[in-house]
Design a protein around this motif. Sequence first.
Motif, mmCIF file in Angstrom:
data_model
loop_
_atom_site.group_PDB
_atom_site.id
_atom_site.type_symbol
_atom_site.label_atom_id
_atom_site.label_comp_id
_atom_site.label_asym_id
_atom_site.label_seq_id
_atom_site.Cartn_x
_atom_site.Cartn_y
_atom_site.Cartn_z
ATOM 1 N N ILE A 53 43.253 46.431 43.214
ATOM 2 C CA ILE A 53 44.539 45.846 42.841
ATOM 3 C C ILE A 53 44.529 44.365 43.204
ATOM 4 O O ILE A 53 44.228 43.998 44.346
ATOM 5 N N VAL A 54 44.821 43.512 42.222
ATOM 6 C CA VAL A 54 44.998 42.076 42.446
ATOM 7 C C VAL A 54 46.503 41.854 42.487
ATOM 8 O O VAL A 54 47.189 41.998 41.477
ATOM 9 N N LEU A 55 47.027 41.498 43.655
ATOM 10 C CA LEU A 55 48.457 41.626 43.912
ATOM 11 C C LEU A 55 49.101 40.312 44.341
ATOM 12 O O LEU A 55 48.792 39.767 45.408
ATOM 13 N N ASP A 56 50.001 39.805 43.486
ATOM 14 C CA ASP A 56 50.805 38.651 43.865
ATOM 15 C C ASP A 56 51.820 39.090 44.916
ATOM 16 O O ASP A 56 52.193 40.262 44.978
ATOM 17 N N ILE A 57 52.263 38.155 45.744
ATOM 18 C CA ILE A 57 53.234 38.507 46.782
ATOM 19 C C ILE A 57 54.660 38.326 46.295
ATOM 20 O O ILE A 57 55.494 39.221 46.432
ATOM 21 N N ASP A 76 47.115 55.774 50.251
ATOM 22 C CA ASP A 76 46.346 55.154 49.172
ATOM 23 C C ASP A 76 45.659 53.913 49.730
ATOM 24 O O ASP A 76 46.314 52.917 50.062
ATOM 25 N N TRP A 77 44.318 53.943 49.800
ATOM 26 C CA TRP A 77 43.556 52.847 50.393
ATOM 27 C C TRP A 77 42.766 52.076 49.342
ATOM 28 O O TRP A 77 41.701 51.511 49.627
ATOM 29 N N THR A 78 43.293 52.037 48.116
ATOM 30 C CA THR A 78 42.687 51.217 47.071
ATOM 31 C C THR A 78 42.540 49.778 47.570
ATOM 32 O O THR A 78 43.490 49.214 48.121
ATOM 33 N N PRO A 79 41.366 49.144 47.387
ATOM 34 C CA PRO A 79 41.208 47.756 47.836
ATOM 35 C C PRO A 79 42.253 46.838 47.209
ATOM 36 O O PRO A 79 42.483 46.887 46.003
ATOM 37 N N VAL A 80 42.877 46.006 48.040
ATOM 38 C CA VAL A 80 43.926 45.091 47.587
ATOM 39 C C VAL A 80 43.515 43.652 47.883
ATOM 40 O O VAL A 80 43.191 43.312 49.029
ATOM 41 N N LEU A 81 43.535 42.827 46.836
ATOM 42 C CA LEU A 81 43.319 41.390 46.976
ATOM 43 C C LEU A 81 44.664 40.707 46.749
ATOM 44 O O LEU A 81 45.194 40.723 45.639
ATOM 45 N N PHE A 82 45.229 40.122 47.802
ATOM 46 C CA PHE A 82 46.475 39.375 47.657
ATOM 47 C C PHE A 82 46.192 38.022 47.000
ATOM 48 O O PHE A 82 45.258 37.316 47.395
ATOM 49 N N LEU A 120 34.889 43.208 46.846
ATOM 50 C CA LEU A 120 35.698 44.322 47.349
ATOM 51 C C LEU A 120 35.135 45.658 46.892
ATOM 52 O O LEU A 120 35.034 46.612 47.671
ATOM 53 N N LEU A 121 34.778 45.742 45.622
ATOM 54 C CA LEU A 121 34.290 47.010 45.076
ATOM 55 C C LEU A 121 32.906 47.361 45.611
ATOM 56 O O LEU A 121 32.608 48.529 45.832
ATOM 57 N N ARG A 122 32.063 46.348 45.815
ATOM 58 C CA ARG A 122 30.750 46.620 46.414
ATOM 59 C C ARG A 122 30.923 47.173 47.814
ATOM 60 O O ARG A 122 30.254 48.124 48.210
#
Length: 228
Positions: A53-57, A76-82, A120-122
């Motif tokens: 998830i690419v997540l704006d604040i 839910d521990w899906t990788p999150v990039l703020f 993140l995915l690697r």
Amino acid sequence: MPQSKGLVLVVEDERNIADLQRRYLSREGFGVHVETDGVAALAAARRLRPAAIVLDIALPGMDGMELCRRLRAEGDWTPVLFVTARDEVTDRILGLELGGDDYLTKPFSPQELVARVKSLLRRAADPGRDPVRRLGRLALDTGRRTLRVDERPVELTTTEFNLLAFLMHHPEQVFTREQLLAQVWGYAGYRDTRVMDVYVSQLRAKLGDASPIRTVRGVGYGVTDTAR
């Protein structure tokens, strides 16, 4: 082009930025789903189960930090990039404490965004060299990506897990913050090495008195068989 690298959920209310993110991620073979408000994004994350998830604040409806907090509370521990215009240290720390895995400040290069998502995915997919590593009261299974402390499961974010796994694969060695950023995050030259202190603090809080992480003043961090 076939989408074979997984689905990325982009949450961004500025259409031009969302379109830019979609275009560059799609070029790299990712499927991309875009939402422009937090409430719809939370529903999409639950429904689509994206790879990242690419997540704006700053979002309408529900801000990105609250969205991340709710996902983590649900397990839910899906990788999150703020991704955000905010560059205050307190904002970055809060995002990481809520379970974010990385932080990118606007304006940013779309190529760097893609590189961060790939990293993140690697990190999430890398099973490590040994399936199970034991140290003190900890048992880390890099194949199943689980951690048990005294046989009790402990939930970690993607980044927390990979940081602990790296340290446990190099017991009794001490690494600088810069070295850990390069080894665990996959890139060097990160401008704010203090994020490492946040992750170490979070790990220690979750591990309690079973934590094997030690601080070497003026150098960095390592793990030892004697919990400190």
